[in-house]
Structures are given as C-alpha cells and as structure tokens.
Design an enzyme around this catalytic site. Structure first.
Site, PDB file in Angstrom:
ATOM      1  N   TYR A  72       0.824  -1.218   0.000  1.00 33.05           N
ATOM      2  CA  TYR A  72       0.000   0.000   0.000  1.00 33.05           C
ATOM      3  C   TYR A  72       0.853   1.262   0.000  1.00 33.05           C
ATOM      4  O   TYR A  72       0.461   2.275  -0.584  1.00 33.05           O
ATOM      5  CB  TYR A  72      -0.999  -0.019   1.166  1.00 33.05           C
ATOM      6  CG  TYR A  72      -2.067  -1.054   0.917  1.00 33.05           C
ATOM      7  CD1 TYR A  72      -1.992  -2.323   1.496  1.00 33.05           C
ATOM      8  CD2 TYR A  72      -3.092  -0.814   0.015  1.00 33.05           C
ATOM      9  CE1 TYR A  72      -2.933  -3.295   1.211  1.00 33.05           C
ATOM     10  CE2 TYR A  72      -4.043  -1.782  -0.287  1.00 33.05           C
ATOM     11  CZ  TYR A  72      -3.947  -3.030   0.311  1.00 33.05           C
ATOM     12  OH  TYR A  72      -4.865  -3.999   0.009  1.00 33.05           O
ATOM     13  N   ARG A 119       1.570   1.884  -3.630  1.00 33.22           N
ATOM     14  CA  ARG A 119       0.398   2.405  -4.365  1.00 33.22           C
ATOM     15  C   ARG A 119       0.104   3.844  -3.941  1.00 33.22           C
ATOM     16  O   ARG A 119      -0.272   4.678  -4.741  1.00 33.22           O
ATOM     17  CB  ARG A 119      -0.802   1.487  -4.129  1.00 33.22           C
ATOM     18  CG  ARG A 119      -0.623   0.096  -4.746  1.00 33.22           C
ATOM     19  CD  ARG A 119      -1.818  -0.781  -4.472  1.00 33.22           C
ATOM     20  NE  ARG A 119      -3.012  -0.260  -5.119  1.00 33.22           N
ATOM     21  CZ  ARG A 119      -4.243  -0.685  -4.794  1.00 33.22           C
ATOM     22  NH1 ARG A 119      -4.422  -1.594  -3.847  1.00 33.22           N
ATOM     23  NH2 ARG A 119      -5.298  -0.203  -5.421  1.00 33.22           N
ATOM     24  N   GLN A 171     -15.077   1.813  -6.366  1.00 31.07           N
ATOM     25  CA  GLN A 171     -14.341   0.684  -5.787  1.00 31.07           C
ATOM     26  C   GLN A 171     -12.869   1.084  -5.636  1.00 31.07           C
ATOM     27  O   GLN A 171     -12.104   0.366  -4.990  1.00 31.07           O
ATOM     28  CB  GLN A 171     -14.441  -0.546  -6.679  1.00 31.07           C
ATOM     29  CG  GLN A 171     -15.866  -1.048  -6.896  1.00 31.07           C
ATOM     30  CD  GLN A 171     -15.905  -2.170  -7.901  1.00 31.07           C
ATOM     31  OE1 GLN A 171     -15.811  -3.347  -7.555  1.00 31.07           O
ATOM     32  NE2 GLN A 171     -16.017  -1.812  -9.180  1.00 31.07           N
ATOM     33  N   ASN A 172     -12.517   2.204  -6.235  1.00 36.53           N
ATOM     34  CA  ASN A 172     -11.110   2.613  -6.267  1.00 36.53           C
ATOM     35  C   ASN A 172     -10.688   3.258  -4.947  1.00 36.53           C
ATOM     36  O   ASN A 172     -11.475   3.965  -4.319  1.00 36.53           O
ATOM     37  CB  ASN A 172     -10.860   3.605  -7.409  1.00 36.53           C
ATOM     38  CG  ASN A 172     -11.222   2.996  -8.758  1.00 36.53           C
ATOM     39  OD1 ASN A 172     -11.285   1.762  -8.894  1.00 36.53           O
ATOM     40  ND2 ASN A 172     -11.478   3.829  -9.738  1.00 36.53           N
ATOM     41  N   ASP A 213      -7.928   5.129  -4.956  1.00 38.31           N
ATOM     42  CA  ASP A 213      -7.147   6.327  -5.303  1.00 38.31           C
ATOM     43  C   ASP A 213      -7.997   7.575  -5.028  1.00 38.31           C
ATOM     44  O   ASP A 213      -9.195   7.469  -4.759  1.00 38.31           O
ATOM     45  CB  ASP A 213      -6.685   6.274  -6.776  1.00 38.31           C
ATOM     46  CG  ASP A 213      -7.849   6.300  -7.780  1.00 38.31           C
ATOM     47  OD1 ASP A 213      -7.937   5.390  -8.623  1.00 38.31           O
ATOM     48  OD2 ASP A 213      -8.669   7.242  -7.716  1.00 38.31           O
ATOM     49  N   HIS A 248     -14.425   0.723  -0.961  1.00 34.90           N
ATOM     50  CA  HIS A 248     -13.311  -0.164  -0.605  1.00 34.90           C
ATOM     51  C   HIS A 248     -12.231   0.561   0.180  1.00 34.90           C
ATOM     52  O   HIS A 248     -11.124   0.049   0.328  1.00 34.90           O
ATOM     53  CB  HIS A 248     -12.706  -0.794  -1.866  1.00 34.90           C
ATOM     54  CG  HIS A 248     -13.612  -1.819  -2.494  1.00 34.90           C
ATOM     55  ND1 HIS A 248     -13.392  -2.318  -3.760  1.00 34.90           N
ATOM     56  CD2 HIS A 248     -14.744  -2.437  -2.043  1.00 34.90           C
ATOM     57  CE1 HIS A 248     -14.339  -3.212  -4.050  1.00 34.90           C
ATOM     58  NE2 HIS A 248     -15.169  -3.281  -3.031  1.00 34.90           N
ATOM     59  N   THR A 270     -15.092  -1.371 -14.692  1.00 30.14           N
ATOM     60  CA  THR A 270     -14.975  -2.467 -13.729  1.00 30.14           C
ATOM     61  C   THR A 270     -15.283  -3.781 -14.425  1.00 30.14           C
ATOM     62  O   THR A 270     -16.145  -3.861 -15.296  1.00 30.14           O
ATOM     63  CB  THR A 270     -15.892  -2.257 -12.504  1.00 30.14           C
ATOM     64  OG1 THR A 270     -15.735  -3.351 -11.592  1.00 30.14           O
ATOM     65  CG2 THR A 270     -17.353  -2.139 -12.889  1.00 30.14           C
ATOM     66  N   ASN A 277     -17.092   0.517 -20.527  1.00 32.06           N
ATOM     67  CA  ASN A 277     -15.897  -0.243 -20.182  1.00 32.06           C
ATOM     68  C   ASN A 277     -15.014  -0.411 -21.417  1.00 32.06           C
ATOM     69  O   ASN A 277     -15.440  -0.096 -22.534  1.00 32.06           O
ATOM     70  CB  ASN A 277     -16.319  -1.619 -19.622  1.00 32.06           C
ATOM     71  CG  ASN A 277     -15.271  -2.195 -18.682  1.00 32.06           C
ATOM     72  OD1 ASN A 277     -14.762  -1.515 -17.799  1.00 32.06           O
ATOM     73  ND2 ASN A 277     -14.928  -3.464 -18.899  1.00 32.06           N
TER      74      ASN A 277
HETATM   75  N1  APR Z   1     -11.156   2.622 -20.070  1.00 36.62           N
HETATM   76  C1  APR Z   1     -12.242   1.891 -19.701  1.00 36.62           C
HETATM   77  N2  APR Z   1     -12.158   0.673 -19.103  1.00 36.62           N
HETATM   78  C2  APR Z   1     -10.922   0.188 -18.881  1.00 36.62           C
HETATM   79  C3  APR Z   1      -9.744   0.891 -19.238  1.00 36.62           C
HETATM   80  C4  APR Z   1      -9.904   2.158 -19.846  1.00 36.62           C
HETATM   81  N3  APR Z   1      -8.853   2.894 -20.219  1.00 36.62           N
HETATM   82  N4  APR Z   1      -8.669   0.128 -18.887  1.00 36.62           N
HETATM   83  C5  APR Z   1      -9.174  -0.997 -18.332  1.00 36.62           C
HETATM   84  N5  APR Z   1     -10.515  -0.967 -18.334  1.00 36.62           N
HETATM   85  C6  APR Z   1     -11.447  -1.970 -17.817  1.00 36.62           C
HETATM   86  C7  APR Z   1     -11.005  -3.394 -18.065  1.00 36.62           C
HETATM   87  O1  APR Z   1     -11.514  -3.874 -19.304  1.00 36.62           O
HETATM   88  C8  APR Z   1     -11.624  -4.135 -16.871  1.00 36.62           C
HETATM   89  O2  APR Z   1     -12.900  -4.657 -17.213  1.00 36.62           O
HETATM   90  O3  APR Z   1     -11.483  -1.814 -16.423  1.00 36.62           O
HETATM   91  C9  APR Z   1     -11.785  -3.055 -15.802  1.00 36.62           C
HETATM   92  C10 APR Z   1     -10.855  -3.238 -14.627  1.00 36.62           C
HETATM   93  O4  APR Z   1     -11.203  -4.447 -13.982  1.00 36.62           O
HETATM   94  P1  APR Z   1     -10.389  -4.910 -12.693  1.00 36.62           P
HETATM   95  O5  APR Z   1      -8.940  -4.809 -12.956  1.00 36.62           O
HETATM   96  O6  APR Z   1     -10.982  -6.216 -12.273  1.00 36.62           O
HETATM   97  O7  APR Z   1     -10.720  -3.788 -11.592  1.00 36.62           O
HETATM   98  P2  APR Z   1     -12.048  -3.606 -10.772  1.00 36.62           P
HETATM   99  O8  APR Z   1     -13.225  -4.133 -11.532  1.00 36.62           O
HETATM  100  O9  APR Z   1     -12.094  -2.208 -10.321  1.00 36.62           O
HETATM  101  O10 APR Z   1     -11.805  -4.563  -9.500  1.00 36.62           O
HETATM  102  C11 APR Z   1     -12.803  -4.538  -8.508  1.00 36.62           C
HETATM  103  O11 APR Z   1     -11.463  -6.028  -7.167  1.00 36.62           O
HETATM  104  O12 APR Z   1      -9.404  -6.640  -6.431  1.00 36.62           O
HETATM  105  C12 APR Z   1     -10.547  -5.990  -6.064  1.00 36.62           C
HETATM  106  O13 APR Z   1     -10.726  -4.299  -4.442  1.00 36.62           O
HETATM  107  C13 APR Z   1     -10.281  -4.542  -5.741  1.00 36.62           C
HETATM  108  O14 APR Z   1     -11.709  -2.634  -6.144  1.00 36.62           O
HETATM  109  C14 APR Z   1     -11.125  -3.781  -6.749  1.00 36.62           C
HETATM  110  C15 APR Z   1     -12.163  -4.797  -7.167  1.00 36.62           C
END
Ligand code: APR
Length: 241
Positions: A55, A58, A90-91, A93, A112, A180, A206
């Site tokens: 952390y 990050r 969920q972020n 940041d 989160h 997401t 997405n």
């Molecule tokens: N524009 C739009 N979408 C994007 C971009 C972009 N530039 N880059 C990536 N993505 C999409 C990807 O296609 C993916 O579906 O963002 C999504 C990111 O998915 P994850 O990496 O799984 O992140 P997230 O969904 O936020 O994870 C949810 O999981 O690990 C836990 O606590 C953590 O909050 C997190 C949660």
C-alpha cells in the site's frame, strides 16, 4: 416531479489512463501480487510489513497520477445536472476527489476505502494519511506501534457505505458502471439492484464487455477518457433521461 437521480459505479478502469494499474488486466496488480499475501486480514496478521509495502507503493504512485478526462467529466455532470449524482467507487485512489467531484455537488463513496487514510485497529478511528506506514509507525490515537493499518477494505471484510448505496440504487433513474470487470461483489451486483427498481436505465461503459455485461440495458466500449465525456455530454443534452 424531482429531477432524475444518477448513480455511477466506478472501478480501476476509470483510473487506468491516469497511469494507475488495474487489477485483472495484463500486468495488473493481481498479476504481480497474490491477493492472499497483500489484501486480506489474515495477510496483515501473517506479514504486516509486506502488506504495508504494497500500500505504501500504491500511495506513493498517486503523487504521479492526475485526474483524467473521465474523472473530470463526472465532476462536470455532478455540477451541471439538476438532479442528484452519487458516485460509488471501488477505487482507493483520490482521483475522483481531486477532480473536485465533491465540491461540484456530487456525493462520493469509497466503498473499498482510501489509500490516503489510515485506521487504528484498536479504536477503528480513521485518519488522513499521506506518508509511508510501517509496523513501527505509532498510531495517532493510542500512540502504540503495530496498531495502524491502511484504511482499505480487504477481501472478507464488509465494504463501506452499503446502506446508503442500496438506498440510492433503489431510487435511481440511471445507473452507470464504468471501468470495472464485474468480478467482485457486492459491487458486481449493483446493476441487479438498480434494475429491481423498474424505472432505472442501466449502462456499462468499459474497455470491453464485463462479466455482467448482459445485465445492462446498454453497453458502450472504449477508453474511458473518450467514452465517459461523450456520454456525459448526451446526459446533459437530455438525450438519456
Ligand atoms: N477505459 C475503460 N475501461 C478500462 C480501461 C480504460 N482505459 N482500462 C481498463 N478498463 C477496464 C477493463 O476492461 C476491466 O474490465 O477496467 C476493468 C478493470 O477491472 P479490474 O482490474 O478487475 O478492476 P475492478 O473491476 O475495479 O476490481 C474490482 O477487485 O481486487 C478488487 O478491491 C479490488 O476494487 C477492486 C475490485
């Protein structure tokens, strides 16, 4: 008749173009770290230094990252939309915060937790936190080392603000999920809760269809810095609700 309510869920994809790694994309955070080692309460008991280092890295990266056009478009929506705008992220940041989403009238819930906050494991008191944290860092409330943890919701822990989130999902007119993968509950189930209230239009924005894409009325795919400002423009032009 009150103006329509908009609920927006964001994930790591909304911050990807600000240079912050997502979790499950190629070279994502979970490609280089095991969840079991850095993102569970058990991991923190087993090896707190490894968790703190994860952390700390990050948190330090946030200094180089800046809100992108997607964060700014959501802040513009919050300031110009006559109805209520709730962003559930969920972020962990601070890019929505730094995009002045809150100052523009939007409500922002970090379900989160936040990298820029720390929590005392004994009192549960939460503090603003911008520097590295280690097992030797004394807690501001009890002055004892070893009690301070990142204010992050780890796997197996209850996300924050769930009561308020469920309340706004039940009454929203537009639910937008941005950046997401739809892999982690309860956030991945929010679209179902929004659809239980028949009036809500549900949209996924997405890079590619998420695991739950079929649950949405509409899907828009491409980089968030292009798709989100364009969709916000359509909302403000009255084309959506
Ligand atoms: N524009 C739009 N979408 C994007 C971009 C972009 N530039 N880059 C990536 N993505 C999409 C990807 O296609 C993916 O579906 O963002 C999504 C990111 O998915 P994850 O990496 O799984 O992140 P997230 O969904 O936020 O994870 C949810 O999981 O690990 C836990 O606590 C953590 O909050 C997190 C949660």
């Amino acid at each position: 008749m009150t103006d329509p309510t908009i609920v927006i869920l964001t994930g790591a994809g909304v911050s990807a173009e600000s240079g912050l790694a997502t979790f499950r994309d190629n070279n994502g955070l979970w490609c280089n770290h095991r969840v079991e080692d850095v993102a569970t309460p058990e991991a923190f008991v087993r090896n707190p230094s490894l968790v703190h280092e994860f952390y700390n890295q990050r948190r330090a990266q946030l200094k180089e990252a800046h809100p992108n056009a997607a964060h700014l478009a959501l802040a513009q929506l919050a300031s110009q939309w006559n109805g209520r705008v709730f962003v559930v992220t969920q972020n962990v940041d601070d890019l929505h915060d730094r995009a002045a989403l809150i100052h523009s009238g939007g409500k922002l819930w970090h379900m989160h937790g936040e990298l820029h906050k720390a929590r005392c494991s004994a009192s549960d008191e939460v503090f603003d936190w911008d520097v590295d944290m280690t097992v030797d860092t004394p807690c501001p409330c009890c002055q004892k080392a070893g009690r301070l943890r990142p204010h992050i919701v780890w796997f197996g822990e209850m996300p924050l603000y769930m009561g308020m989130i469920q309340h706004v999902l039940a009454e929203c007119d537009l639910f937008i999920s941005i950046g997401t993968s739809g892999n982690v509950y309860p956030a991945a189930g929010f679209v179902r809760e929004a659809r239980m209230n028949r009036k809500a239009h549900t949209v996924e924005i997405n890079m590619e269809p998420s695991s739950g894409h079929s649950l949405f009325h509409e899907g828009i795919y491409g980089p968030a810095t292009q798709t989100v400002p364009a969709y916000v423009e359509r909302i403000l032009a009255g084309e959506i609700i």
